[in-house]
Enzyme design. Structure first.
Site, PDB file in Angstrom:
ATOM      1  N   GLU A 516     -62.827  50.081   4.653  1.00 26.61           N
ATOM      2  CA  GLU A 516     -63.485  48.764   4.637  1.00 26.61           C
ATOM      3  C   GLU A 516     -62.735  47.702   5.438  1.00 26.61           C
ATOM      4  O   GLU A 516     -63.331  46.904   6.149  1.00 26.61           O
ATOM      5  CB  GLU A 516     -63.686  48.291   3.200  1.00 26.61           C
ATOM      6  CG  GLU A 516     -64.777  49.051   2.440  1.00 26.61           C
ATOM      7  CD  GLU A 516     -64.363  50.445   1.999  1.00 26.61           C
ATOM      8  OE1 GLU A 516     -63.151  50.747   2.072  1.00 26.61           O
ATOM      9  OE2 GLU A 516     -65.232  51.234   1.594  1.00 26.61           O
ATOM     10  N   TYR A 542     -66.649  47.030  -3.139  1.00 26.75           N
ATOM     11  CA  TYR A 542     -65.588  47.496  -2.246  1.00 26.75           C
ATOM     12  C   TYR A 542     -65.198  46.454  -1.199  1.00 26.75           C
ATOM     13  O   TYR A 542     -64.362  46.701  -0.340  1.00 26.75           O
ATOM     14  CB  TYR A 542     -65.988  48.837  -1.602  1.00 26.75           C
ATOM     15  CG  TYR A 542     -66.399  49.815  -2.670  1.00 26.75           C
ATOM     16  CD1 TYR A 542     -65.580  50.002  -3.791  1.00 26.75           C
ATOM     17  CD2 TYR A 542     -67.613  50.481  -2.636  1.00 26.75           C
ATOM     18  CE1 TYR A 542     -65.957  50.835  -4.824  1.00 26.75           C
ATOM     19  CE2 TYR A 542     -67.997  51.322  -3.670  1.00 26.75           C
ATOM     20  CZ  TYR A 542     -67.166  51.498  -4.767  1.00 26.75           C
ATOM     21  OH  TYR A 542     -67.537  52.308  -5.800  1.00 26.75           O
ATOM     22  N   HIS A 583     -70.432  49.646  -9.271  1.00 24.38           N
ATOM     23  CA  HIS A 583     -71.672  49.571  -8.485  1.00 24.38           C
ATOM     24  C   HIS A 583     -72.582  48.470  -8.997  1.00 24.38           C
ATOM     25  O   HIS A 583     -73.790  48.531  -8.877  1.00 24.38           O
ATOM     26  CB  HIS A 583     -72.420  50.909  -8.510  1.00 24.38           C
ATOM     27  CG  HIS A 583     -71.682  51.994  -7.811  1.00 24.38           C
ATOM     28  ND1 HIS A 583     -70.743  52.776  -8.428  1.00 24.38           N
ATOM     29  CD2 HIS A 583     -71.707  52.415  -6.514  1.00 24.38           C
ATOM     30  CE1 HIS A 583     -70.229  53.631  -7.574  1.00 24.38           C
ATOM     31  NE2 HIS A 583     -70.794  53.434  -6.392  1.00 24.38           N
TER      32      HIS A 583
END
Ligand SMILES: Cc1ncc(C[n+]2csc(CCOP(=O)(O)OP(=O)(O)O)c2C)c(N)n1
Ligand SMILES: [Mg+2]
Length: 794
Positions: A516, A542, A583
């Site tokens: 990332e 993330y 999530h």
């Protein structure tokens, strides 16, 4: 003794010696200035001069640098830093002319070239030698460096970009990186190195190895004490692509020149990443002005450093080779001292000119006022006593004097107020301008175009709206590209780019490794070079891996260069509601508080998202766009003008009108709040629902306050932790917009729980605000006001 070198070569070597001496002298004088109290802190490039002279010889027009604070010699040698500018930055001269890198906003040794003209448009980067703007966090130049190199690959591989001659000459540009030996211990370094090897981009990294990171020696920093040794697995061979790795001593001029020549060739021509490990460097004055290296280096080490000082070695070699005589070199050294000293004095004079102008104007006012007020006379004398007065000293004196005058109708009161206001306005520009773009392409100036629909506008999955938007964007502008984990072949995990790699090719829509931080860096570097990247972070959870680089590098870019550089990268991600601890996160408060300088867009559906993508692609600013993770399969009508439709930033939307209470929310919460409206209406409560749509900027027309004027009550609801983005929204509305005046009930927030969202539907229901929570929060507020009409539920 006659040397075997040509006259031209001799002249070049002597010129290098002269520059090395000037640079060294600048380091020495710089340190003295700090100890004299004329500058606050100093960090210098002494001991690193020779390698940078060799590097400068292969740094061509169009090339880019991403480096760190030791590179003054390189900057001098490529003609992008003068001694005057060097000292101006040391003094923190807040003027672009004096310090073009940062207008006095950054510590010394933070280099940058002005890549934009006065209007904020790109200059001809192909004709210039470019340096992206340095930042202090160790190794944080690496992600951006990857992007600068990646751009060359794109310019070479995408024929549609051939016409952008002012941005690139067919991708022949090298991105030069520099980093200290100790900083290679950072994760970002390894992530960027690996990515460059995978991508095969022209990234040439030099490691300046002085065996220390402040006081910590190499044994604590690097396995086996050598970065080149442990990177040998990256070395390319006949069958496998990889890196070209060189090692060379920092005091060996001839060898350094040879290595950089070789390195340049493979890097530029073949687009092979290169690492040059420059060993045996020294720190003649220690790490910085913060301490002395005698505290932690042994006598033997200190002696070794004196003997291996690169300029001393260079001198010995020049004399040995018969290139010049010791006397001639002494003369050069003497001249270098004089040149540097005079630049220093000149820079100090310029630095003080404005300060003195303001101060003498103030002094006149205070002199007259002191005739009536002895205390002001004392303030004036105190100001006169300050040895190296700064802007703040005059401001302090002015404000304290005003306090004395304020109770009197003295004729000097108004002129003093005017002085303060004038200087404050100037200081606002000097120290606080350019957090966002000031140019005509500012995102706030993009002309909005409403979505248009007809009877034949199809009802499609939300992700198809995005796909249409991205397809049009890629079609419209060859500079647009998208990359991220799973973005290429499958067109992202939710298929917003489905089929677009097949249509536009790998140079436009592509997969990356799981990394990332360097995905964002890849975007920053590519955007700095004039491309329009959409860099994808697969899930909002993330983003934490990338938030550091967004905060330190991207968000501060325009500010720290005072409009000298821009990187309009769009960071695309998806978040808020779905399932589980990693999530379903919505850490918007963390984001808002760390990336001021980047627009934060939180559309409630994919149509709104598309409108924001179109806006941002017309602007010259970076943005983070958070799509609703649970919205890709919901049906939306595809606007007929999906390519043109553009949404304004900072403009809220009233989703439902009402009279009793205003509910302010955004993103996935919009649907849940709207669902609760049916229950509230049944209970006889009329709520107005507002989708803020963008958190940065926030409701620029203060429309929320207009709603509160009508309802006199407000609730801020979202999925962040308590005190997160709801607190931000409340501060904006209550304090900034002044809505407290219109409130009949205390303002409330309705956030999620403090912990992360638990897995499963129950986890979601009991962690994040649900339909019942919204009903009860609003109902309780109304019950407080009218317990007869709304009897308490509990
Ligand atoms: C992320 C981060 N951690 C710590 C620091 C403080 N710091 C500044 S320079 C430095 C040492 C760097 O050593 P090295 O990379 O070898 O460069 P050198 O100064 O020796 O040239 C440290 C720890 C920082 N700037 N950034
Ligand atoms: Mg070091």
């Amino acid at each position: 003794m006659i040397s075997g070198f040509s006259t031209k070569k001799i002249a070049a070597i002597v010129a290098d010696y002269k520059l090395a001496c000037e640079s060294r002298e600048a380091s020495i004088l710089g340190r003295k200035e700090v100890f004299m109290g004329k500058a606050k802190f100093g960090i210098f490039g002494d001991g690193k001069e020779l390698a940078q002279l060799a590097m400068a010889k292969v740094f061509r027009n169009g090339d880019h640098r991403a480096g760190y604070y030791r590179d003054q010699t390189l900057m001098f040698a490529i003609g992008e830093l003068t001694l005057l500018q060097y000292f101006a930055q040391l003094y923190a001269h807040p003027d672009v002319e004096a310090d073009p890198a940062s207008a006095g906003r950054l510590m010394n040794g933070h280099f940058a070239t002005r890549m934009l003209d006065e209007k904020g448009a790109f200059k001809n980067l192909s004709r210039n030698k470019n340096s992206s703007a340095d930042i202090s966090p160790t190794a944080a130049q690496m992600p951006r460096l990857l992007g600068l190199a990646y751009a060359s690959k794109l310019f070479r591989n995408n024929p549609e970009l051939a016409s952008y001659k002012e941005l690139s000459n067919n991708g022949n540009e090298i991105a030069f990186g520099t980093i200290g030996n100790a900083s290679t211990s950072e994760g970002m370094f390894f992530e960027a190195i690996n990515a460059a090897g995978v991508l095969q981009v022209p990234m040439l990294v030099s490691v300046w190895d002085d065996e220390y990171g402040i006081s910590v020696p190499k044994e604590y920093q690097t396995t086996k004490g050598s970065i080149s040794k442990i990177l040998t697995g990256f070395q390319r061979n006949e069958t496998e692509k990889g890196f070209e790795i060189f090692t060379v001593n920092g005091w060996d001029y001839q060898e350094l020149c040879k290595v950089y020549e070789k390195a340049e060739k493979v890097c530029r021509e073949e687009h092979v990443p290169v690492l040059i490990h420059v060993e045996q460097m020294t720190q003649p004055q220690g790490h910085s002005t913060s301490g002395s290296h005698e505290r932690y280096k042994s006598k033997e080490r200190l002696n070794w450093e004196v003997e291996h000082d690169c300029i001393r070695k260079f001198r010995e070699w020049i004399v040995e080779q018969g290139i010049s005589t010791s006397e001639e070199l002494s003369e050069i050294e003497k001249q270098a001292k004089a040149t540097t000293k005079s630049a220093k004095e000149q820079a100090w004079k310029y630095f003080n000119a404005d300060i003195q102008r303001d101060r003498s104007m103030l002094d006149q006012l205070l002199e007259t006022a002191s005739e009536s007020f002895a205390e002001i006379g004392e303030i004036r004398n105190e100001l006169k006593k300050v040895i190296n007065p700064l802007r703040m000293d005059s401001m302090v004196a002015a404000k304290r004097s005003l306090r004395i005058l304020s109770a009197h109708a003295h004729s000097l009161k108004q002129p003093l107020i005017e002085w303060i206001q004038k200087v404050e306005k100037e200081n606002e520009d000097l120290f606080s301008s350019h957090l966002y773009s000031n140019s005509e392409w500012s995102a706030l100036k993009v002309k909005p175009v409403p979505a248009t629909y007809s009877d034949s506008s199809p009802l499609v999955d939300g992700r198809e709206v995005l796909q249409a938007c991205f397809r049009e964007a890629l079609q419209r502008d060859p500079r647009v590209l998208a990359f991220g984990e799973d973005v290429g072949k499958i067109g992202d995990v939710n298929q917003g780019f489905a089929g677009l790699q097949a249509k536009f090719g790998e140079a436009r829509v592509t997969d990356t490794g799981i990394r990332e931080c360097t995905i964002v860096g890849q975007g920053i570097g590519a955007a700095l070079r004039g491309l329009r990247p959409i860099a994808e972070i697969q899930y909002l959870d993330y983003l934490l891996y990338a938030i550091q680089i967004m905060s330190d590098d991207l968000a501060s870019l325009q500010y720290r260069t005072k409009g000298g550089q821009k990187a309009p990268v769009i960071i695309r991600t998806r978040g808020h509601r779905l399932e589980g601890v990693w999530h379903a996160g919505s850490p918007m408060g963390m984001i808002l508080n760390s990336i001021r300088g980047i627009h934060v867009l939180v559309p409630r559906d994919m149509t709104q998202a598309a409108g924001f993508y179109n806006t941002m692609l017309q602007s010259d600013e970076p943005a983070l766009l958070v799509e609703c993770l649970n919205g890709y399969r919901l049906k939306e009508r595809l606007p007929d003008n999906i390519s043109e439709f553009s949404l304004p930033l900072g403009v809220i939307e009233v989703l439902k009108e009402g009279t009793d209470v205003t509910i302010v929310t955004y993103g996935s919460m919009c649907r849940i709040v709207m669902a609760a409206m049916v229950d509230l209406e049944k209970a006889g409560i009329s709520a107005e629902v507002i989708d803020v749509q963008t958190l940065l900027p926030f409701d620029i027309h203060h429309t929320i306050t207009e709603s509160i004027k009508k309802t006199n009550r407000v609730i801020f609801a979202d999925e962040d932790v308590p005190g997160g983005a709801t607190a931000f929204m409340m501060q904006q509305v209550i304090e900034v917009q002044g809505a407290f005046r219109y409130l009949d009930s205390p303002p409330r927030t309705l956030p999620a729980k403090e912990h992360r969202p638990a897995y499963g539907s129950d986890g979601d229901y009991f962690t994040k605000p649900n339909q019942e929570d919204i009903f009860e929060k609003v109902y309780a507020m109304m019950s407080e006001v009218d317990p007869i009409k709304f009897p308490p539920l509990y």
